[in-house]
Design a protein around this motif. Sequence first.
Motif, short mmCIF file in Angstrom:
data_model
loop_
_atom_site.label_atom_id
_atom_site.label_comp_id
_atom_site.label_asym_id
_atom_site.label_seq_id
_atom_site.Cartn_x
_atom_site.Cartn_y
_atom_site.Cartn_z
N UNK A 214 3.06 3.94 20.27
CA UNK A 214 2.00 3.23 20.99
C UNK A 214 1.24 2.19 20.18
N UNK A 215 1.41 2.18 18.89
CA UNK A 215 0.55 1.33 18.05
C UNK A 215 1.07 -0.08 17.84
N UNK A 216 2.04 -0.51 18.65
CA UNK A 216 2.58 -1.87 18.49
C UNK A 216 2.66 -2.57 19.83
N UNK A 217 2.63 -3.89 19.76
CA UNK A 217 3.01 -4.76 20.88
C UNK A 217 4.41 -5.27 20.55
N UNK A 218 5.32 -5.18 21.51
CA UNK A 218 6.71 -5.60 21.31
C UNK A 218 6.98 -6.80 22.21
N UNK A 219 7.40 -7.92 21.59
CA UNK A 219 7.57 -9.18 22.31
C UNK A 219 9.00 -9.66 22.16
N UNK A 220 9.63 -10.04 23.28
CA UNK A 220 10.91 -10.73 23.27
C UNK A 220 10.70 -12.15 23.73
N UNK A 221 11.41 -13.10 23.13
CA UNK A 221 11.19 -14.51 23.45
C UNK A 221 12.51 -15.27 23.47
N UNK A 222 12.60 -16.22 24.40
CA UNK A 222 13.78 -17.08 24.48
C UNK A 222 13.38 -18.48 24.89
N UNK A 223 14.22 -19.43 24.63
CA UNK A 223 14.00 -20.80 25.11
C UNK A 223 14.33 -20.87 26.60
N UNK A 576 7.18 0.68 8.09
CA UNK A 576 7.16 2.10 7.70
C UNK A 576 5.72 2.59 7.64
N UNK A 577 4.83 1.79 7.05
CA UNK A 577 3.43 2.19 6.92
C UNK A 577 2.76 2.29 8.29
N UNK A 578 3.11 1.39 9.21
CA UNK A 578 2.50 1.39 10.54
C UNK A 578 2.85 2.65 11.31
N UNK A 579 4.03 3.21 11.04
CA UNK A 579 4.48 4.40 11.78
C UNK A 579 3.58 5.59 11.54
N UNK A 580 2.87 5.62 10.40
CA UNK A 580 2.01 6.78 10.09
C UNK A 580 0.54 6.38 9.95
N UNK A 581 0.22 5.10 10.14
CA UNK A 581 -1.15 4.61 9.98
C UNK A 581 -2.12 5.43 10.82
N UNK A 582 -3.30 5.82 10.29
CA UNK A 582 -3.88 5.47 8.97
C UNK A 582 -3.55 6.48 7.86
N UNK A 583 -2.58 7.36 8.12
CA UNK A 583 -2.18 8.31 7.07
C UNK A 583 -1.53 7.54 5.92
N UNK A 584 -1.53 8.12 4.72
CA UNK A 584 -1.02 7.38 3.56
C UNK A 584 0.48 7.12 3.62
N UNK A 585 0.86 6.01 3.04
CA UNK A 585 2.26 5.65 2.88
C UNK A 585 2.45 5.23 1.43
N UNK A 586 3.16 6.05 0.67
CA UNK A 586 3.36 5.80 -0.77
C UNK A 586 4.64 4.99 -0.95
N UNK A 587 4.49 3.75 -1.38
CA UNK A 587 5.62 2.84 -1.51
C UNK A 587 6.00 2.73 -2.99
#
Length: 810
Positions: A214-223, A576-587
Amino acid sequence: MNKALYIRWFDEIGIGDVPLVGGKNASLGEMYQNLTAEGVRVPNGFAVTAEAYRYVLEYNDAWQPLHAALDGLDPDNIKDLQARGEKARAIVYGCHLPDDLKAAILQGYAQLKREYGETISLAVRSSATAEDSPEASFAGQNDTYLNIASNDALLDGYKRCLASNFTDRSIHYKYDNHFDYYKVYLSVVVMKMVRSDIGASGVMFSLDTETGFRDVVFINATLGLGENIVQGTIDPDSFHVHKPSFIGGYRAVLKRRLGSKEKKMIFTDTLNTGNIALEYTGNVDTSTEERNHYCITDADVMVLTDYAIKIENHYSDKAGFYKPMDMEWAKDGIDGYLYMVQARPETVASQKKGTVLEIYHLKERSAVLLRGRAVGTRIGAGKARIINDVKHLGDFQPGEVLVADTTTPDWEPVMKTAAAIVTSRGGRTCHAAIVSRELGVPAIVGTESATETIKTGQTITISCAEGETGNVYEGLLDFDVQQTDLSQLGHPKTRIMMNLGNPDQAFSLASLPVDGIGLARMEFIISEYIKVHPMAIKHPERVDAATREKIAAFSLAYESPEDFFVKTLAEGVATIAAAVYPKPCVVRMSDFKSNEYATLLGGTFFEPEEGNPMIGFRGASRYAHPAYAEGFALECAAMKQVRDEMGLTNVKLMIPFCRRVQEGEKVLEAMAAQGLKRGDNGLEVYVMCEIPNNVILIDDFAKLFDGFSIGSNDLTQLTLGVDRDSEIVAFDFDERDPGVKEMIRLAVEGAQRNGRYSGLCGQAPSDYPEMAEYLVELGIDSMSLNPDTVLTTTRLVLEVERRLSRNPGS
């Protein structure tokens, strides 16, 4: 008949008026009334109401002929459906429009001319009264007519829309969703035409369509016109934007994918019948320049994201709960503005109920025949059936795998009986993807050569359970489905985190009950998405011409090769970080060995040949070294972008294979010089604890770093003196060895003594339950596991913690 019910302007209708004006009109009115003041652009227009539809049929005594045409229909009999549908459409299109209704429609057209000018053209679109409900979208079931520019064409387009209430696909869709054919009345939208034929268009969702994240907007685009996206004719550009970061004031694309966009749909011809001029659309080839660049700018993506969030918030407020949305947008090639042209509730991911987590696992592998865009996260298998034309749909047998170039709404009766679906063309919002998602049928779209590669009767397995890329495997492969009721799973005191390197899997794994990402491997993103050695990007003069050409090809859609590297790495890590935000993501910063770096494009020009790369030029030793410092600077630029420009401040950075304290100091200085100073903007820097010296001098390392992540693989290798790449001595490699366990104990206690975080991110707790128990007993802060062992290890840790609480001295 009340003439006032014939026409309703957008500023007179809202979401409560679906019975009168249909879902599309009601939503356009809702947005026009409530969101234009917030900056959401909606072209003005009016609804020709469902009462007008009933008026037309009653005025022409058409109800009885319609019953004669459709009563007793078996919608699953394709030939019967086609014959009866054709009769029903002819009856409706043959109706005469009453004079008062014609006058009302044309008066509305005249008012739009006064608002937008005499040169305005119109979009005339169907809007069914059962449309765009959470249970059924009716997407693509009825017809639309575009660029209408005369009175006669408007009236003719209106009648054609009414007749489309009985297209074969619409009749079957009503049957599937238990709607009465005669009680789904059709309203029609008449609105300013957005000239996307000379601009761009697309669809967007306020969640990720495959995973329900739920934490993303997904956009498809074409000419050009957006029909190509729905039909699956082209592979569109796609973008994700992280909603929490956007709301927090950050303006950055989370991830992007360049589509091939081989065609664009424009107005190619005009049919003149008497005084009626109808525009015909058609596809033309796009130029190489158009294919190699994104069709909308990042600024456009931000405007669309703003629209999506405002629309979702508005509808969620109206409903009293979260309501993800499925939206259509268009960019006018004349005025350059972005407009919303439709919004409806998302009808698949948002309808999933309960807390049962379902994960599909392939238990075996075979040759990969094709790859494409995965739809959903399931697996299906069966005999393939190639269908090249709608006329051959009758050949399809339930339980087969439907293989086609593309699909249209007319194919839906057989799609619902398929074990899986594979198409050559299309993106994640094409017709095949939308319907497969709605039906829960695994599908792979955009494989490019499905109908040429696969043969009818061939047994194949379709896996959508391995990330965004779907694989078509040869033969029938064994797989299982793991179902876990998360409501019955407790939360252990020891933090359970996840190892993850593949951004394509991030959203599908976001529902796992973890406390964050304990190890995000940068190497996967570099090797799979970038493929180029960073020093070859910095020093093209040191590589040959062929390599320079390949690097240029990879970075065509970017400002420069450096921009390509930084953005691609940043977006991979941010996903990857967004998938668990705001939990930590150690890169973890890159930890290739020299022989692995050499396999990257251009790598052989920069990498030494080492006898034992495992303990050679790797990890921290590279970062401040002249041979790699500029490459490390690119990595740092990407991580700075993730945290400071994209807003993913849950990212913590980790330094691998840091042999000496002085080496750690140099690395931190190099990072600070690139804008990544420990403590700034809350930045924490961890160090891998995987060398005996890290354990022996842990008090000194603790002065430099915020935490320690024990890498059990390398720590075992160096404690026991076993090369873990050597098969000959593999029998001596065992993380459970008493000496290794003692090293781990000293590391955990040293971290605790210094008030530092301690975690373990190696294979040990995933492979050996007894090691997970040992770590819990030590009081380690976290253990990071492979995704497929998260649930079983969580249960084990909970049991160990319960036992320790009952018997503190055990």
